[in-house]
Design a protein around this motif. Structure first.
Motif, PDB file in Angstrom:
ATOM      1  N   MET A   1       0.850  -1.213   0.000  1.00 18.33           N
ATOM      2  CA  MET A   1       0.000   0.000   0.000  1.00 18.33           C
ATOM      3  C   MET A   1       0.871   1.242   0.000  1.00 18.33           C
ATOM      4  O   MET A   1       0.596   2.206  -0.703  1.00 18.33           O
ATOM      5  N   ARG A   2       1.950   1.191   0.808  1.00 14.98           N
ATOM      6  CA  ARG A   2       2.837   2.362   0.876  1.00 14.98           C
ATOM      7  C   ARG A   2       3.480   2.647  -0.483  1.00 14.98           C
ATOM      8  O   ARG A   2       3.617   3.796  -0.891  1.00 14.98           O
ATOM      9  N   LEU A   3       3.848   1.569  -1.193  1.00 14.69           N
ATOM     10  CA  LEU A   3       4.479   1.781  -2.510  1.00 14.69           C
ATOM     11  C   LEU A   3       3.480   2.371  -3.505  1.00 14.69           C
ATOM     12  O   LEU A   3       3.821   3.237  -4.314  1.00 14.69           O
ATOM     13  N   LEU A   4       2.234   1.899  -3.436  1.00 14.96           N
ATOM     14  CA  LEU A   4       1.211   2.462  -4.339  1.00 14.96           C
ATOM     15  C   LEU A   4       1.003   3.945  -4.018  1.00 14.96           C
ATOM     16  O   LEU A   4       0.915   4.789  -4.923  1.00 14.96           O
ATOM     17  N   SER A   5       0.965   4.268  -2.717  1.00 13.25           N
ATOM     18  CA  SER A   5       0.767   5.676  -2.338  1.00 13.25           C
ATOM     19  C   SER A   5       1.967   6.518  -2.762  1.00 13.25           C
ATOM     20  O   SER A   5       1.815   7.649  -3.233  1.00 13.25           O
ATOM     21  N   LEU A   6       3.160   5.945  -2.625  1.00 10.90           N
ATOM     22  CA  LEU A   6       4.368   6.655  -3.038  1.00 10.90           C
ATOM     23  C   LEU A   6       4.325   6.959  -4.540  1.00 10.90           C
ATOM     24  O   LEU A   6       4.676   8.052  -4.990  1.00 10.90           O
ATOM     25  N   ALA A   7       3.859   5.965  -5.320  1.00  7.19           N
ATOM     26  CA  ALA A   7       3.771   6.167  -6.772  1.00  7.19           C
ATOM     27  C   ALA A   7       2.826   7.319  -7.085  1.00  7.19           C
ATOM     28  O   ALA A   7       3.078   8.128  -7.985  1.00  7.19           O
TER      29      ALA A   7
END
Ligand code: SAM
Ligand code: SF4
Length: 328
Positions: free
Chosen positions: A293-299
């Motif tokens: 989830m954090r990586l998706l939000s970072l993207a």
């Protein structure tokens, strides 16, 4: 919910399931060839389904499968069924060159596919063969008929007009809307893919395509509310509609609602930016859902506000990763 700093809500994932293709379109595949991604680097279906499940918990509602040629990947219906069973996913689309559509159309429909885009850049068999590096148009036309028979709706046909190559067929494509309820979509040629083939002279802006179409008759707003990049028009009384996807002359960056995922598991926040965030170390390293989830939000945070391409963009300033490796 995924929302970027410009207020754009991200609810659409465009996923490339393979970088392999059974055609070699002149504007897409670099003439020197493409180094293929090793099979072990390509996301497994279970990994893709996990990403979509997590993305849907963050508000993603629509998914499109693309490639390379997505129908070249074995058991694609397994993936479609898996995605269709995820709560919150309302639409699953597929972009295909249509070569294998005849064989798969009804099983795609049964698996839960809701939309299909078929790329077709010429209606002339020998020109089609030249553009696609050997493709057989009859196979694709049969595939389109089969998709209609199977009840896949709407059927969208994507055509990329390129000056000196197929631009004298613009009117013929537009006329198809008098015969069929298709969405005929003219996609502006972009400096991506076969970089050596791109030139500003080959690019045809929407305005010019439109003028040529209006030699047949006046276009009126279609009333079709697509929340994608296409803007739709129609000839009065026609069955189908005419769409323009004009990334350069009429870019839709301020409405962009998507993230892309490459077949080797990189989130690509913008088609035209080389920024990528790799999901595989977390996916394959035992990471939990919160990390993904954090990586998706970072993207989403990294999503550029716009691409800055112009018709004069030179090939050496264009995107490095070939289109077939990003997922168009
Ligand atoms: N193989 C499938 C197909 O052709 O539909 C899916 C992948 S393909 C990369 C997706 C879309 O990208 C196609 O409609 C194709 O016409 C479009 N495309 C590829 N290179 C392009 C370019 N340089 N400019 C505009 N559209 C391009
Ligand atoms: Fe293959 Fe699609 Fe690219 Fe044509 S446009 S070479 S069919 S990936």
């Amino acid at each position: 919910m995924l929302q970027d700093s410009s207020g754009r809500r991200i609810d659409y994932l465009r996923i490339s399931v393979t970088d392999r293709c059974n055609l070699r379109c002149i504007y897409c595949m670099p003439s020197q060839g493409v180094r293929l991604i090793e099979y072990k680097e390509i996301l497994r279906y279970e990994e893709i389904i996990r990403i979509v499940r997590i993305a849907s918990s963050l508000g993603v509602k629509k998914v499109r499968l693309t490639g390379g040629e997505p129908l070249r990947r074995r058991d694609i219906t397994f993936l479609i069924k898996g995605i269709a069973s995820i709560d919150g996913i309302e639409e699953i689309g597929l972009t295909t060159n249509g070569v294998l559509l005849r064989k798969y159309a009804s099983s795609l429909k049964e698996a839960g596919l809701t939309r299909i885009n078929i790329s077709l850049d010429s209606l002339d068999p020998s020109r089609y063969r030249e553009i696609t590096g050997g493709g057989d148009i009859e196979t694709v036309l049969c595939g389109i008929e089969e998709a209609e028979r199977a009840g896949l709706r709407p059927i969208s046909i994507n055509m990329v007009p390129v000056r000196g190559i197929n631009d004298n067929e613009i009117e013929a494509f537009a006329r198809l809307t008098f015969e069929k309820p298709y969405r005929i979509r003219f996609i502006e040629f972009m400096p991506i893919g076969a970089r050596e083939f791109w030139s500003p002279e080959r690019y045809i802006p929407e305005e010019e395509v439109r003028k040529r179409i209006e030699t047949i008759g006046r276009l009126e707003p279609s009333g079709l509310n697509s929340n994608g990049p296409a803007r739709y028009w129609r000839f009065p009384g026609a069955w189908g509609v005419i769409g323009f996807i004009s990334a350069i002359s009429n870019h839709f960056c301020n409405e962009c609602n998507r993230l892309r995922i490459t077949s080797d598991g990189k989130i690509r926040p913008c088609l035209f930016s080389e920024t990528e965030i790799d999901l595989k170390p977390v996916l394959r390293g035992g990471g939990n859902d919160e990390e993904l989830m954090r990586l998706l939000s970072l993207a989403v945070e990294c999503k550029p506000s716009g691409h800055g391409l112009t018709p004069d963009t030179r090939a050496n300033n264009s995107v490095l990763r070939p289109m077939s490796k990003i997922g168009g």
